[in-house]
Design a protein around this motif. Sequence first.
Motif, mmCIF file in Angstrom:
data_model
loop_
_atom_site.group_PDB
_atom_site.id
_atom_site.type_symbol
_atom_site.label_atom_id
_atom_site.label_comp_id
_atom_site.label_asym_id
_atom_site.label_seq_id
_atom_site.Cartn_x
_atom_site.Cartn_y
_atom_site.Cartn_z
ATOM 1 N N ALA A 1 -8.018 -13.527 4.376
ATOM 2 C CA ALA A 1 -7.212 -13.066 5.500
ATOM 3 C C ALA A 1 -5.734 -13.217 5.180
ATOM 4 C CB ALA A 1 -7.562 -13.869 6.745
ATOM 5 N N ALA A 2 -4.948 -12.260 5.592
ATOM 6 C CA ALA A 2 -3.506 -12.346 5.397
ATOM 7 C C ALA A 2 -2.808 -11.715 6.593
ATOM 8 C CB ALA A 2 -3.098 -11.627 4.114
ATOM 9 N N ILE A 3 -1.659 -12.275 6.922
ATOM 10 C CA ILE A 3 -0.890 -11.732 8.035
ATOM 11 C C ILE A 3 0.179 -10.811 7.473
ATOM 12 C CG2 ILE A 3 0.626 -12.299 9.962
ATOM 13 C CD1 ILE A 3 -0.737 -15.131 9.863
ATOM 14 N N MET A 4 0.270 -9.632 8.047
ATOM 15 C CA MET A 4 1.326 -8.724 7.617
ATOM 16 C C MET A 4 2.175 -8.318 8.803
ATOM 17 S SD MET A 4 -0.510 -6.377 4.810
ATOM 18 C CE MET A 4 -1.815 -7.080 3.810
ATOM 19 N N ARG A 5 3.413 -7.909 8.481
ATOM 20 C CA ARG A 5 4.330 -7.496 9.535
ATOM 21 C C ARG A 5 4.427 -5.982 9.550
ATOM 22 N NH1 ARG A 5 8.500 -11.716 7.259
ATOM 23 N NH2 ARG A 5 8.453 -10.174 5.597
ATOM 24 N N PRO A 6 4.910 -5.437 10.689
ATOM 25 C CA PRO A 6 5.244 -4.010 10.639
ATOM 26 C C PRO A 6 6.442 -3.813 9.728
ATOM 27 C CG PRO A 6 5.736 -4.960 12.804
ATOM 28 C CD PRO A 6 5.124 -6.037 11.998
ATOM 29 N N ARG A 7 6.675 -2.591 9.278
ATOM 30 C CA ARG A 7 7.798 -2.306 8.391
ATOM 31 C C ARG A 7 9.114 -2.754 9.009
ATOM 32 N NH1 ARG A 7 7.344 1.613 4.577
ATOM 33 N NH2 ARG A 7 9.549 2.038 4.807
ATOM 34 N N LEU A 8 10.031 -3.200 8.167
ATOM 35 C CA LEU A 8 11.340 -3.607 8.657
ATOM 36 C C LEU A 8 12.148 -2.383 9.086
ATOM 37 C CD1 LEU A 8 12.308 -6.359 6.060
ATOM 38 C CD2 LEU A 8 11.687 -6.690 8.449
ATOM 39 N N HIS A 9 12.305 -1.435 8.162
ATOM 40 C CA HIS A 9 13.070 -0.220 8.467
ATOM 41 C C HIS A 9 12.296 0.991 7.995
ATOM 42 C CE1 HIS A 9 16.750 -2.418 9.430
ATOM 43 N NE2 HIS A 9 16.447 -3.211 8.413
ATOM 44 N N GLY A 10 12.578 2.123 8.621
ATOM 45 C CA GLY A 10 11.994 3.369 8.148
ATOM 46 C C GLY A 10 10.552 3.531 8.595
ATOM 47 N N THR A 11 9.979 4.660 8.189
ATOM 48 C CA THR A 11 8.610 4.942 8.596
ATOM 49 C C THR A 11 7.698 4.919 7.375
ATOM 50 O OG1 THR A 11 9.115 7.274 8.375
ATOM 51 C CG2 THR A 11 9.218 6.343 10.583
ATOM 52 N N SER A 12 6.415 4.793 7.659
ATOM 53 C CA SER A 12 5.439 4.789 6.579
ATOM 54 C C SER A 12 5.487 6.109 5.831
ATOM 55 C CB SER A 12 4.043 4.565 7.146
ATOM 56 O OG SER A 12 3.072 4.916 6.195
ATOM 57 N N SER A 13 5.119 6.052 4.571
ATOM 58 C CA SER A 13 5.215 7.250 3.751
ATOM 59 C C SER A 13 4.058 8.215 4.005
ATOM 60 C CB SER A 13 5.241 6.859 2.283
ATOM 61 O OG SER A 13 4.140 6.046 1.992
ATOM 62 N N ILE A 14 3.118 7.831 4.866
ATOM 63 C CA ILE A 14 1.929 8.659 5.034
ATOM 64 C C ILE A 14 1.938 9.400 6.362
ATOM 65 C CG2 ILE A 14 -0.590 8.660 5.060
ATOM 66 C CD1 ILE A 14 -0.569 6.198 3.395
ATOM 67 N N GLY A 15 1.999 10.732 6.331
ATOM 68 C CA GLY A 15 1.975 11.556 7.529
ATOM 69 C C GLY A 15 0.591 12.123 7.779
ATOM 70 N N ILE A 16 0.531 13.147 8.628
ATOM 71 C CA ILE A 16 -0.776 13.679 9.030
ATOM 72 C C ILE A 16 -1.481 14.370 7.876
ATOM 73 C CG2 ILE A 16 -1.997 15.240 10.574
ATOM 74 C CD1 ILE A 16 0.398 14.928 12.501
ATOM 75 N N PHE A 17 -0.731 15.269 7.200
ATOM 76 C CA PHE A 17 -1.356 16.023 6.113
ATOM 77 C C PHE A 17 -1.756 15.104 4.969
ATOM 78 C CE2 PHE A 17 0.990 19.420 8.239
ATOM 79 C CZ PHE A 17 -0.044 20.322 8.419
ATOM 80 N N GLN A 18 -0.874 14.139 4.706
ATOM 81 C CA GLN A 18 -1.200 13.189 3.649
ATOM 82 C C GLN A 18 -2.445 12.383 4.016
ATOM 83 O OE1 GLN A 18 1.986 13.799 4.624
ATOM 84 N NE2 GLN A 18 3.456 13.107 3.106
ATOM 85 N N SER A 19 -2.576 12.054 5.311
ATOM 86 C CA SER A 19 -3.756 11.301 5.742
ATOM 87 C C SER A 19 -5.024 12.087 5.454
ATOM 88 C CB SER A 19 -3.685 10.987 7.235
ATOM 89 O OG SER A 19 -2.533 10.256 7.525
ATOM 90 N N ALA A 20 -4.971 13.376 5.751
ATOM 91 C CA ALA A 20 -6.134 14.226 5.509
ATOM 92 C C ALA A 20 -6.444 14.249 4.012
ATOM 93 C CB ALA A 20 -5.865 15.638 6.014
ATOM 94 N N TYR A 21 -5.393 14.419 3.218
ATOM 95 C CA TYR A 21 -5.559 14.435 1.763
ATOM 96 C C TYR A 21 -6.127 13.096 1.283
ATOM 97 C CZ TYR A 21 -4.038 14.075 -3.112
ATOM 98 O OH TYR A 21 -3.980 13.860 -4.455
ATOM 99 N N TYR A 22 -5.585 12.035 1.844
ATOM 100 C CA TYR A 22 -6.028 10.674 1.530
ATOM 101 C C TYR A 22 -7.536 10.550 1.757
ATOM 102 C CZ TYR A 22 -5.379 5.562 1.419
ATOM 103 O OH TYR A 22 -5.394 4.242 1.088
ATOM 104 N N MET A 23 -7.967 11.001 2.934
ATOM 105 C CA MET A 23 -9.369 10.804 3.320
ATOM 106 C C MET A 23 -10.321 11.666 2.491
ATOM 107 S SD MET A 23 -10.030 8.481 5.159
ATOM 108 C CE MET A 23 -8.716 7.320 5.060
ATOM 109 N N ILE A 24 -9.806 12.696 1.882
ATOM 110 C CA ILE A 24 -10.669 13.520 1.029
ATOM 111 C C ILE A 24 -10.595 13.013 -0.407
ATOM 112 C CG2 ILE A 24 -11.030 15.817 0.081
ATOM 113 C CD1 ILE A 24 -9.823 16.850 2.782
ATOM 114 N N LYS A 25 -9.375 12.733 -0.851
ATOM 115 C CA LYS A 25 -9.168 12.393 -2.259
ATOM 116 C C LYS A 25 -9.761 11.032 -2.634
ATOM 117 C CE LYS A 25 -6.556 10.623 -5.801
ATOM 118 N NZ LYS A 25 -6.020 9.320 -6.094
ATOM 119 N N VAL A 26 -9.454 10.022 -1.806
ATOM 120 C CA VAL A 26 -9.830 8.660 -2.189
ATOM 121 C C VAL A 26 -11.350 8.436 -2.224
ATOM 122 C CG1 VAL A 26 -9.550 6.217 -1.647
ATOM 123 C CG2 VAL A 26 -7.602 7.751 -1.472
#
Lengths: 241, 113
Positions: free
Chosen positions: A200-225
Amino acid sequence: MALMHIDVCLVIPAYNEEKNLPELIEELLNAGFSRAQIVIIDDASKDSTLKVARKLQVQVLHLPINLGIGGAVQTGFQYAVKRGFRYAVQVDGDGQHPSAEVLRLIQIAKSKQTDLLIGSRFIDGKTEFRSTLIRRIGKAFLSMVGLLVTHRRLTDPTSGLRVVGERLLLQFSKFYPCDYPEPESAFWAISNGFKVEEVAAIMRPRLHGTSSIGIFQSAYYMIKVPFAILIRNLSLRQGSS
Amino acid sequence: MWKLQILFSFISIVSLVFVVRLIRRGDLDLRYSLLWLMSTVVMLILSIFPQIIEQGSKWIGFQIASNALLSLALVTLVLITLAQSVSLNRAKEDIRRLAQSLALLGDSVKKEE
């Protein structure tokens, strides 16, 4: 205390992270890590990440072209191998991984002698980390594919907080997926007989900016990985039989 | 029929000349262009002797000769595309390794200074 961990290299992949880096490095230094063991890989950032990183006086590797997170992390692994480190910890440049957790994971990895120790956000109900429903479904799906292929369950296969031991480090420095590398490489390690554990590990939300993964990338992620996990393991079985 | 023959022979010869020119100018690596050369030559032969297609397709069992021709063209194009995907991927891998060794080299150079 940190001197005990002088054989650990902290690999920080950074793409457009000029705002997050100073805080992150300061935190790591305060935790007792030394400048010599921190390496920032600037993945051809468009902002002033390279300048900021150099000013911080840690080790800086500059990639002339953008390789994606996997390529950047792999460069860090190659550096760790070249400099003779025995462990490498991937610490994300966006500040999601608290130093205390990094330190704790290193200790566990050493005492348990794991090849790959993954910090999981979803064991023990320690989840202060809020994730969207879709992401949770996606992660559950990935876990399931991995479970089917390797007969091992990982609660958080996409976690970026990982301690990699010497033996696996050498493998990863030669072969590492370019995009979304975490689940694929984790299951690859499992099916190749490396000792992979989750804590188990505790993580924080990002300090600045947004995650690099958007909607289309998520779809690609779920197919590719899932595909990658399947294909890697199927071809491996043919090869080893 | 002879009009078609002339038209397609002409097209084949033009493409053949074009491919050869590309190779001579160095815009096309001979190693990857053999497929293109071969397909233009085959096209030329088939344009001059369309009987080959007619007899061949009858023998295999195609109802119309043009179906055989289109299938052949499709398969050839798919193969060429696949070959290009492979070489593109190889180039990508090479670039990745280059970038990584450059980054690591930069570190070594800095150390020596």
